[in-house]
Design a protein around this motif. Structure first.
Motif, PDB file in Angstrom:
ATOM      1  N   VAL A   1      37.959  -9.538 -22.766  1.00 17.95           N
ATOM      2  CA  VAL A   1      36.878  -8.645 -23.181  1.00 17.95           C
ATOM      3  C   VAL A   1      37.439  -7.442 -23.922  1.00 17.95           C
ATOM      4  CG1 VAL A   1      34.892  -7.324 -22.355  1.00 17.95           C
ATOM      5  CG2 VAL A   1      35.524  -9.444 -21.211  1.00 17.95           C
ATOM      6  N   LYS A   2      38.581  -6.944 -23.479  1.00 17.90           N
ATOM      7  CA  LYS A   2      39.234  -5.840 -24.194  1.00 17.90           C
ATOM      8  C   LYS A   2      39.596  -6.252 -25.615  1.00 17.90           C
ATOM      9  CE  LYS A   2      41.348  -3.144 -20.471  1.00 17.90           C
ATOM     10  NZ  LYS A   2      42.618  -2.716 -19.861  1.00 17.90           N
ATOM     11  N   ALA A   3      40.160  -7.444 -25.769  1.00 17.77           N
ATOM     12  CA  ALA A   3      40.535  -7.917 -27.101  1.00 17.77           C
ATOM     13  C   ALA A   3      39.306  -8.041 -27.997  1.00 17.77           C
ATOM     14  CB  ALA A   3      41.261  -9.258 -26.996  1.00 17.77           C
ATOM     15  N   VAL A   4      38.201  -8.527 -27.444  1.00 18.77           N
ATOM     16  CA  VAL A   4      36.969  -8.643 -28.232  1.00 18.77           C
ATOM     17  C   VAL A   4      36.484  -7.268 -28.674  1.00 18.77           C
ATOM     18  CG1 VAL A   4      34.535  -9.265 -28.078  1.00 18.77           C
ATOM     19  CG2 VAL A   4      36.266 -10.835 -27.242  1.00 18.77           C
TER      20      VAL A   4
ATOM     21  N   GLY B   1      30.650 -10.462 -30.045  1.00 17.00           N
ATOM     22  CA  GLY B   1      30.286  -9.658 -28.883  1.00 17.00           C
ATOM     23  C   GLY B   1      29.659 -10.482 -27.778  1.00 17.00           C
ATOM     24  N   LEU B   2      28.858 -11.475 -28.148  1.00 18.21           N
ATOM     25  CA  LEU B   2      28.263 -12.360 -27.145  1.00 18.21           C
ATOM     26  C   LEU B   2      29.331 -13.178 -26.417  1.00 18.21           C
ATOM     27  CD1 LEU B   2      25.650 -13.411 -25.889  1.00 18.21           C
ATOM     28  CD2 LEU B   2      25.558 -15.126 -27.720  1.00 18.21           C
ATOM     29  N   PHE B   3      30.362 -13.591 -27.146  1.00 19.00           N
ATOM     30  CA  PHE B   3      31.465 -14.298 -26.482  1.00 19.00           C
ATOM     31  C   PHE B   3      32.112 -13.417 -25.427  1.00 19.00           C
ATOM     32  CE2 PHE B   3      36.124 -14.738 -26.449  1.00 19.00           C
ATOM     33  CZ  PHE B   3      36.214 -15.967 -25.798  1.00 19.00           C
ATOM     34  N   GLY B   4      32.361 -12.145 -25.766  1.00 17.90           N
ATOM     35  CA  GLY B   4      32.932 -11.230 -24.777  1.00 17.90           C
ATOM     36  C   GLY B   4      32.011 -11.038 -23.579  1.00 17.90           C
ATOM     37  N   THR B   5      30.703 -10.994 -23.830  1.00 18.78           N
ATOM     38  CA  THR B   5      29.755 -10.840 -22.722  1.00 18.78           C
ATOM     39  C   THR B   5      29.758 -12.056 -21.811  1.00 18.78           C
ATOM     40  OG1 THR B   5      28.346  -9.400 -24.060  1.00 18.78           O
ATOM     41  CG2 THR B   5      27.330 -10.488 -22.177  1.00 18.78           C
TER      42      THR B   5
ATOM     43  N   VAL C   1      28.611  -4.416  -6.087  1.00 21.05           N
ATOM     44  CA  VAL C   1      29.814  -5.186  -6.397  1.00 21.05           C
ATOM     45  C   VAL C   1      29.672  -5.916  -7.721  1.00 21.05           C
ATOM     46  CG1 VAL C   1      31.335  -7.013  -5.548  1.00 21.05           C
ATOM     47  CG2 VAL C   1      30.283  -5.422  -3.931  1.00 21.05           C
ATOM     48  N   VAL C   2      28.449  -6.356  -8.037  1.00 20.39           N
ATOM     49  CA  VAL C   2      28.222  -7.168  -9.225  1.00 20.39           C
ATOM     50  C   VAL C   2      28.049  -6.315 -10.483  1.00 20.39           C
ATOM     51  CG1 VAL C   2      26.681  -8.883 -10.243  1.00 20.39           C
ATOM     52  CG2 VAL C   2      27.206  -8.969  -7.808  1.00 20.39           C
ATOM     53  N   ALA C   3      27.404  -5.150 -10.344  1.00 19.78           N
ATOM     54  CA  ALA C   3      26.998  -4.358 -11.505  1.00 19.78           C
ATOM     55  C   ALA C   3      28.150  -3.934 -12.415  1.00 19.78           C
ATOM     56  CB  ALA C   3      26.208  -3.132 -11.039  1.00 19.78           C
ATOM     57  N   PRO C   4      29.294  -3.455 -11.905  1.00 15.64           N
ATOM     58  CA  PRO C   4      30.355  -2.994 -12.832  1.00 15.64           C
ATOM     59  C   PRO C   4      30.839  -4.083 -13.776  1.00 15.64           C
ATOM     60  CG  PRO C   4      30.773  -2.194 -10.617  1.00 15.64           C
ATOM     61  CD  PRO C   4      29.654  -3.164 -10.498  1.00 15.64           C
ATOM     62  N   GLY C   5      31.064  -5.298 -13.274  1.00 11.97           N
ATOM     63  CA  GLY C   5      31.531  -6.381 -14.143  1.00 11.97           C
ATOM     64  C   GLY C   5      30.517  -6.758 -15.196  1.00 11.97           C
ATOM     65  N   ILE C   6      29.243  -6.780 -14.817  1.00 15.23           N
ATOM     66  CA  ILE C   6      28.199  -7.109 -15.799  1.00 15.23           C
ATOM     67  C   ILE C   6      28.070  -5.999 -16.834  1.00 15.23           C
ATOM     68  CG2 ILE C   6      25.735  -7.557 -16.052  1.00 15.23           C
ATOM     69  CD1 ILE C   6      25.768  -8.912 -13.365  1.00 15.23           C
ATOM     70  N   ALA C   7      28.192  -4.744 -16.411  1.00 11.16           N
ATOM     71  CA  ALA C   7      28.122  -3.624 -17.362  1.00 11.16           C
ATOM     72  C   ALA C   7      29.270  -3.686 -18.365  1.00 11.16           C
ATOM     73  CB  ALA C   7      28.145  -2.300 -16.607  1.00 11.16           C
ATOM     74  N   GLU C   8      30.457  -4.029 -17.906  1.00  8.20           N
ATOM     75  CA  GLU C   8      31.593  -4.171 -18.819  1.00  8.20           C
ATOM     76  C   GLU C   8      31.366  -5.304 -19.808  1.00  8.20           C
ATOM     77  OE1 GLU C   8      34.698  -4.858 -16.089  1.00  8.20           O
ATOM     78  OE2 GLU C   8      34.563  -2.868 -15.159  1.00  8.20           O
ATOM     79  N   ALA C   9      30.739  -6.395 -19.331  1.00  5.10           N
ATOM     80  CA  ALA C   9      30.471  -7.515 -20.230  1.00  5.10           C
ATOM     81  C   ALA C   9      29.425  -7.148 -21.271  1.00  5.10           C
ATOM     82  CB  ALA C   9      30.014  -8.723 -19.415  1.00  5.10           C
ATOM     83  N   LEU C  10      28.384  -6.445 -20.865  1.00  7.40           N
ATOM     84  CA  LEU C  10      27.338  -6.067 -21.812  1.00  7.40           C
ATOM     85  C   LEU C  10      27.837  -5.045 -22.830  1.00  7.40           C
ATOM     86  CD1 LEU C  10      24.257  -5.837 -19.425  1.00  7.40           C
ATOM     87  CD2 LEU C  10      24.806  -7.636 -21.054  1.00  7.40           C
ATOM     88  N   LEU C  11      28.880  -4.308 -22.481  1.00 12.59           N
ATOM     89  CA  LEU C  11      29.455  -3.366 -23.448  1.00 12.59           C
ATOM     90  C   LEU C  11      29.982  -4.093 -24.675  1.00 12.59           C
ATOM     91  CD1 LEU C  11      30.224  -0.430 -24.070  1.00 12.59           C
ATOM     92  CD2 LEU C  11      32.384  -0.832 -22.879  1.00 12.59           C
TER      93      LEU C  11
END
Length: 310
Positions: free
Chosen positions: A94-97, A216-220, A241-251
């Motif tokens: 996700v960082k690379a994307v 961006g969708l691939f990173g999400t 527990v779930v929200a931080p990972g999903i927020a990072e993906a939506l970024l």
């Protein structure tokens, strides 16, 4: 004899009535016995501070009603939920994307600045050349007005002069239609080259605008996949527990849109501007063709009249 029987019956009735009264009294329940205990005995049943909880106590709960649960959940949350904090906590893919999308956005704005200045300068030069060609009476006058510049207008005039010079020996024995065709062919090639040069870089902007949302969708998708893997490993569906990972993906999707939307708008602006530039070049080319045709018509005019026309 009858007296003894009467006394025995009286005694039996008294015994039966006493037993019935005893049976009617409610027995003392087990719940009433602890209630009669003094407060000290009840308080001694509770675990003291520092002692381990009993077997009935759930992990992570205290005798006060689970006061330690919020602190345990807060330990699973990242310390910084800002965009930069979520970027630093994201997966390497996700960082690379996100880094790629940020670089694509930088390239888009760089092309916008450079190409805007180039189109502006090209339009001004083409307008001056078209005005000079339109005001000239002969091809020679247009050449003197434009000089030896490298702009498309000067190239159009020089190409027509070179073709006329190459065909000068055959003009007395053939009509000027062949010269007009050759001049038109060279002018069209110069227009096409100038248009390609002006359109350089816009294809990259179009590519960024069309592919950035999908990147961006691939990173999400990758980030949400990791979030679900984390859910299965933690064996909990707690939103904290779930929200931080999903927020990072939506970024990643947000960054894809940030890179794509300006790219699409900039490409449309460039397309309209380049179309206007091509129209100015077409006007200048048409002016050169008119000058060539006029020069061919003045070949049969006496020299004095031709010089007056110049």
């Amino acid at each position: 004899m009858s007296r003894n029987i009467l006394l025995a019956a009286l005694a039996a009735s008294i015994i039966l009535s006493t037993g019935a009264a005893t049976a009617q009294q409610p027995p003392a329940t087990a719940a009433q016995v602890p209630a009669m205990q003094p407060p000290a005995a009840a308080s001694s049943a509770a675990p003291t501070a520092g002692q381990p909880a009993g077997p009935g106590t759930q992990p992570g709960q205290s005798a006060a009603g689970g006061g330690e649960a919020p602190s345990a959940i807060s330990l699973t949350l990242p310390h910084d939920l800002s965009p930069w904090g979520m970027f630093m906590a994201a997966d390497i893919v996700v960082k690379a994307v996100m880094v790629g999308l940020a670089f694509a956005s930088l390239v888009t704005w760089t092309i916008w600045l450079a190409k805007s200045l180039e189109i502006l300068g090209g339009k001004l030069s083409a307008r001056r050349a078209a005005a000079a060609i339109g005001n000239a009476a002969t091809l020679m006058q247009a050449g003197r007005a434009l000089g030896h510049g490298n702009g498309p207008g000067a190239l159009l005039v020089r190409a027509a002069e070179e073709e006329r010079a190459l065909s000068a020996g055959a003009l007395d024995h053939a009509s000027g239609d062949g010269l007009k065709e050759r001049v038109t062919s060279r002018l069209s090639r110069i227009e096409a080259a100038a248009s390609r040069r002006m359109s350089r870089g816009t294809g990259l902007v179009a590519t960024i605008g069309s592919t950035a949302p999908f990147v961006g969708l691939f990173g999400t998708v990758w980030g949400i996949m990791n979030a679900f893997i984390g859910i299965s490993q933690a064996q909990t569906t707690n939103l904290a527990v779930v929200a931080p990972g999903i927020a990072e993906a939506l970024l990643a999707t947000a960054m894809g849109l940030v890179a794509a939307i300006p790219a699409v708008v900039i490409y449309n602006v460039f397309a309209r501007s380049i179309a206007g530039y091509k129209q100015i070049l077409a006007d200048a080319s048409a002016g050169v063709e008119r000058l060539v045709s006029r020069d061919l018509d003045f070949r049969t005019v006496p020299p004095a009249t031709a010089m007056a026309a110049e």
